[in-house]
Design a protein around this motif. Sequence first.
Motif, short mmCIF file in Angstrom:
data_model
loop_
_atom_site.label_atom_id
_atom_site.label_comp_id
_atom_site.label_asym_id
_atom_site.label_seq_id
_atom_site.Cartn_x
_atom_site.Cartn_y
_atom_site.Cartn_z
N VAL A 183 1.01 -0.46 5.95
CA VAL A 183 -0.24 -0.16 5.15
C VAL A 183 -1.49 -0.59 5.92
N GLU A 184 -1.39 -1.49 6.81
CA GLU A 184 -2.62 -2.12 7.59
C GLU A 184 -3.38 -0.89 8.31
N TRP A 238 13.46 -1.02 -10.38
CA TRP A 238 13.23 -0.80 -8.96
C TRP A 238 14.29 -2.14 -8.32
N GLN A 239 14.88 -1.66 -7.42
CA GLN A 239 15.76 -2.71 -6.48
C GLN A 239 15.02 -3.75 -5.79
N LYS A 240 15.62 -4.82 -5.72
CA LYS A 240 15.19 -6.15 -5.03
C LYS A 240 14.72 -5.92 -3.85
N THR A 241 14.86 -4.89 -2.95
CA THR A 241 14.54 -4.39 -1.51
C THR A 241 12.89 -3.97 -1.74
N THR A 242 12.94 -2.87 -2.53
CA THR A 242 11.62 -2.37 -3.04
C THR A 242 10.48 -3.71 -3.50
N LEU A 243 10.99 -4.31 -4.26
CA LEU A 243 10.20 -5.25 -4.82
C LEU A 243 9.60 -6.36 -3.89
N LEU A 244 10.73 -6.81 -2.80
CA LEU A 244 10.14 -7.86 -1.69
C LEU A 244 9.34 -7.04 -0.89
N VAL A 245 9.53 -5.90 -0.51
CA VAL A 245 8.74 -5.10 0.55
C VAL A 245 7.35 -4.98 -0.09
N LEU A 246 7.08 -4.84 -1.39
CA LEU A 246 5.82 -4.52 -1.99
C LEU A 246 5.26 -5.95 -2.16
N ALA A 247 6.00 -6.82 -2.22
CA ALA A 247 5.27 -8.46 -2.06
C ALA A 247 4.39 -8.64 -1.08
N ILE A 248 4.89 -8.57 0.08
CA ILE A 248 4.27 -8.51 1.58
C ILE A 248 3.37 -7.39 1.72
N THR A 249 3.69 -6.13 1.10
CA THR A 249 2.64 -5.12 1.39
C THR A 249 1.10 -5.45 0.76
N LEU A 250 1.22 -6.12 -0.39
CA LEU A 250 0.06 -6.58 -1.23
C LEU A 250 -0.75 -7.75 0.00
N ALA A 303 -10.16 -11.06 -1.36
CA ALA A 303 -8.57 -10.57 -1.72
C ALA A 303 -7.72 -11.47 -0.77
N MET A 304 -8.12 -11.65 0.56
CA MET A 304 -7.36 -12.70 1.61
C MET A 304 -7.12 -14.09 0.78
N ILE A 305 -8.21 -14.52 0.50
CA ILE A 305 -8.26 -15.88 -0.35
C ILE A 305 -7.19 -15.93 -1.42
N PHE A 306 -7.40 -14.73 -2.19
CA PHE A 306 -6.34 -14.97 -3.48
C PHE A 306 -4.99 -14.82 -2.99
N VAL A 307 -4.78 -13.99 -1.97
CA VAL A 307 -3.33 -14.02 -1.51
C VAL A 307 -2.85 -15.35 -1.30
N VAL A 308 -3.56 -16.22 -0.67
CA VAL A 308 -3.24 -17.53 0.02
C VAL A 308 -2.92 -18.34 -1.20
N VAL A 309 -4.04 -18.30 -2.13
CA VAL A 309 -3.65 -19.40 -3.17
C VAL A 309 -2.50 -18.95 -4.24
N VAL A 365 -11.20 -10.27 -5.06
CA VAL A 365 -10.16 -11.22 -6.01
C VAL A 365 -9.64 -10.31 -7.29
N ALA A 366 -10.63 -9.79 -7.81
CA ALA A 366 -10.40 -9.03 -9.35
C ALA A 366 -9.39 -8.16 -8.80
N PHE A 367 -9.66 -7.24 -7.56
CA PHE A 367 -8.85 -6.04 -6.94
C PHE A 367 -7.36 -6.66 -6.93
N LEU A 368 -7.11 -7.64 -6.11
CA LEU A 368 -5.86 -8.17 -5.96
C LEU A 368 -5.24 -8.82 -7.13
N PHE A 369 -6.04 -9.43 -7.90
CA PHE A 369 -5.43 -9.98 -9.18
C PHE A 369 -5.07 -8.79 -9.86
N SER A 370 -5.60 -7.80 -10.26
CA SER A 370 -5.18 -6.55 -10.97
C SER A 370 -4.06 -5.94 -10.40
#
Length: 272
Positions: A202-203, A120-132, A231-237, A93-98
């Motif tokens: 990244v997977e 950075w452009q919106k394209t890069t930022l959106l891809v990074l969100a899902i990459t997380l 990490a996964m529970i953090f992403v869900v919530v 949780v702390a890792f994903l939060f950081s």
Amino acid sequence: MLNNVIQYLEQINPVQAALYATLFTWFVTALGAAFVFLFRGINKHVMDGMLGFTGGVMVAASVWSLLIPAIDMSAGEGFIRVVPSVVGFLTGVAFLFSIDKVLPHLHANFKKVEGLKTPWQKTTLLVLAITLHNIPEGLAVGVLFGGEAAGIPEASIGGAVALALGIGLQNFPEGIAVSMPLRRIGLSTRKSFFYGQLSAIVEPVAGVLGAVAVATFTPMLPYALAFAAGAMIFVVVEEVIPEAQQNKGSDIATLGFILGFIVMMTLDVALG
């Protein structure tokens, strides 16, 4: 067919098996992203249901595929036995939060950029969100394969395959969630597809690293399983549920969550 896949993966190097499994989860993301070649957009209620399904799969995987095996393989009794899982979970949780607070990223609604300010452009930022989202998913699959390599009964190939299947199923809407918004803001279909599938690349990296780390240092396995779960529970919530509940179709998102949980629980019990 699944039995044949499991038998084949049991005969090869677990790190190689982790690579194949996470390449599969990436491929399903690419299939979802490929929808941009067929449709310019997708119904909001359908997307809500898909996001709910994603959340249900991730929560069920965290409990059935990661936390329960982590507790089962921990030594000691009572409170002592759960310590590795608690420590690993909180660390995840702390890792994903950081990362969420530092790495700039943007979600599909394009309403708010999170993380540090960036040009950075919106394209890069959106891809990074899902990459997380995909980092803990790839890590979870790899850790299970690594645990099997170490000869730990709770980390079976069947369980790892079940987890890969579940994550693959919920990666499909994630591919759509990247490619469709990019198409709406004016990117070509090819670029929208490219960035959509890129979010899951990244997977395989995380999967191989997780398998190698656990196979090399077996005592860390309970901590690594719980880390991926946290990490996964953090992403869900933090991300999945709020995005699924943005529109009025909250009931559809809720039903999607329940269906995703049941599917992942069934896969884990049947194959694990």
